[in-house]
Design a protein around this motif. Sequence first.
Motif, PDB file in Angstrom:
ATOM      1  N   ASP A   8      18.634  57.691  80.183  1.00  0.00           N
ATOM      2  CA  ASP A   8      17.691  58.099  81.224  1.00  0.00           C
ATOM      3  C   ASP A   8      16.315  58.413  80.651  1.00  0.00           C
ATOM      4  N   LEU A   9      16.288  59.126  79.536  1.00  0.00           N
ATOM      5  CA  LEU A   9      15.008  59.440  78.892  1.00  0.00           C
ATOM      6  C   LEU A   9      14.286  58.171  78.462  1.00  0.00           C
ATOM      7  N   ARG A  10      15.023  57.262  77.863  1.00  0.00           N
ATOM      8  CA  ARG A  10      14.422  56.009  77.381  1.00  0.00           C
ATOM      9  C   ARG A  10      13.869  55.178  78.532  1.00  0.00           C
ATOM     10  N   ILE A  11      14.658  55.038  79.573  1.00  0.00           N
ATOM     11  CA  ILE A  11      14.231  54.230  80.714  1.00  0.00           C
ATOM     12  C   ILE A  11      13.034  54.878  81.418  1.00  0.00           C
ATOM     13  N   SER A  12      13.063  56.202  81.564  1.00  0.00           N
ATOM     14  CA  SER A  12      11.934  56.911  82.182  1.00  0.00           C
ATOM     15  C   SER A  12      10.643  56.709  81.400  1.00  0.00           C
ATOM     16  N   ALA A  13      10.771  56.548  80.088  1.00  0.00           N
ATOM     17  CA  ALA A  13       9.597  56.325  79.236  1.00  0.00           C
ATOM     18  C   ALA A  13       9.185  54.856  79.209  1.00  0.00           C
ATOM     19  N   GLY A  14       9.972  53.992  79.844  1.00  0.00           N
ATOM     20  CA  GLY A  14       9.646  52.565  79.888  1.00  0.00           C
ATOM     21  C   GLY A  14       9.841  51.873  78.555  1.00  0.00           C
ATOM     22  N   LEU A  15      10.805  52.320  77.787  1.00  0.00           N
ATOM     23  CA  LEU A  15      11.025  51.774  76.448  1.00  0.00           C
ATOM     24  C   LEU A  15      12.341  51.006  76.369  1.00  0.00           C
ATOM     25  N   THR A  16      12.391  50.084  75.419  1.00  0.00           N
ATOM     26  CA  THR A  16      13.626  49.365  75.135  1.00  0.00           C
ATOM     27  C   THR A  16      14.374  50.094  74.027  1.00  0.00           C
ATOM     28  N   GLN A  17      15.640  49.771  73.872  1.00  0.00           N
ATOM     29  CA  GLN A  17      16.412  50.352  72.771  1.00  0.00           C
ATOM     30  C   GLN A  17      15.771  49.982  71.439  1.00  0.00           C
ATOM     31  N   LYS A  18      15.267  48.774  71.335  1.00  0.00           N
ATOM     32  CA  LYS A  18      14.641  48.330  70.082  1.00  0.00           C
ATOM     33  C   LYS A  18      13.410  49.175  69.763  1.00  0.00           C
ATOM     34  N   GLU A  19      12.602  49.467  70.761  1.00  0.00           N
ATOM     35  CA  GLU A  19      11.398  50.273  70.533  1.00  0.00           C
ATOM     36  C   GLU A  19      11.752  51.689  70.077  1.00  0.00           C
ATOM     37  N   VAL A  20      12.766  52.282  70.704  1.00  0.00           N
ATOM     38  CA  VAL A  20      13.176  53.630  70.315  1.00  0.00           C
ATOM     39  C   VAL A  20      13.781  53.610  68.915  1.00  0.00           C
ATOM     40  N   ALA A  21      14.630  52.639  68.653  1.00  0.00           N
ATOM     41  CA  ALA A  21      15.236  52.520  67.324  1.00  0.00           C
ATOM     42  C   ALA A  21      14.158  52.398  66.256  1.00  0.00           C
ATOM     43  N   ASN A  22      13.157  51.570  66.500  1.00  0.00           N
ATOM     44  CA  ASN A  22      12.067  51.392  65.537  1.00  0.00           C
ATOM     45  C   ASN A  22      11.298  52.693  65.315  1.00  0.00           C
ATOM     46  N   ALA A  23      11.122  53.474  66.368  1.00  0.00           N
ATOM     47  CA  ALA A  23      10.396  54.745  66.249  1.00  0.00           C
ATOM     48  C   ALA A  23      11.110  55.720  65.311  1.00  0.00           C
ATOM     49  N   PHE A  24      12.436  55.588  65.216  1.00  0.00           N
ATOM     50  CA  PHE A  24      13.220  56.477  64.360  1.00  0.00           C
ATOM     51  C   PHE A  24      13.670  55.817  63.072  1.00  0.00           C
ATOM     52  N   GLY A  25      13.252  54.588  62.846  1.00  0.00           N
ATOM     53  CA  GLY A  25      13.649  53.887  61.626  1.00  0.00           C
ATOM     54  C   GLY A  25      15.121  53.522  61.619  1.00  0.00           C
ATOM     55  N   LEU A  26      15.673  53.270  62.808  1.00  0.00           N
ATOM     56  CA  LEU A  26      17.080  52.902  62.930  1.00  0.00           C
ATOM     57  C   LEU A  26      17.220  51.434  63.300  1.00  0.00           C
ATOM     58  N   LYS A  27      18.382  50.877  63.028  1.00  0.00           N
ATOM     59  CA  LYS A  27      18.690  49.544  63.532  1.00  0.00           C
ATOM     60  C   LYS A  27      18.956  49.675  65.029  1.00  0.00           C
ATOM     61  N   THR A  28      18.600  48.648  65.773  1.00  0.00           N
ATOM     62  CA  THR A  28      18.810  48.678  67.215  1.00  0.00           C
ATOM     63  C   THR A  28      20.273  48.909  67.554  1.00  0.00           C
ATOM     64  N   VAL A  29      21.173  48.276  66.823  1.00  0.00           N
ATOM     65  CA  VAL A  29      22.605  48.429  67.096  1.00  0.00           C
ATOM     66  C   VAL A  29      23.046  49.876  66.870  1.00  0.00           C
ATOM     67  N   THR A  30      22.472  50.551  65.891  1.00  0.00           N
ATOM     68  CA  THR A  30      22.813  51.959  65.633  1.00  0.00           C
ATOM     69  C   THR A  30      22.381  52.826  66.807  1.00  0.00           C
ATOM     70  N   TYR A  31      21.137  52.647  67.246  1.00  0.00           N
ATOM     71  CA  TYR A  31      20.659  53.439  68.383  1.00  0.00           C
ATOM     72  C   TYR A  31      21.482  53.133  69.630  1.00  0.00           C
TER      73      TYR A  31
END
Length: 73
Positions: A8-31
């Motif tokens: 919900d937080l991610r979608i409300s911010a208009g972000l993809t899983q890949k964008e959030v993962a990149n922001a934390f230095g994680l692989k998309t699959v991990t996030y």
Amino acid sequence: MMKTRLKDLRISAGLTQKEVANAFGLKTVTYSRYENGVHKIPVKVILNIADFYDTSVDYILYRTDDSKPYPIN
């Protein structure tokens, strides 16, 4: 439960899983696994997510429904 709040937080911010993962230095699959409740999220990552979305850890963990962060003294 936490998986829904993260999504919900991610979608409300208009972000993809890949964008959030990149922001934390994680692989998309991990996030994705964190968001979908497949893997437990390390405390450090939860803290970073709370800061990223300007909310509280308690909100992410369903200890409150108030998404405002706590004031810093």
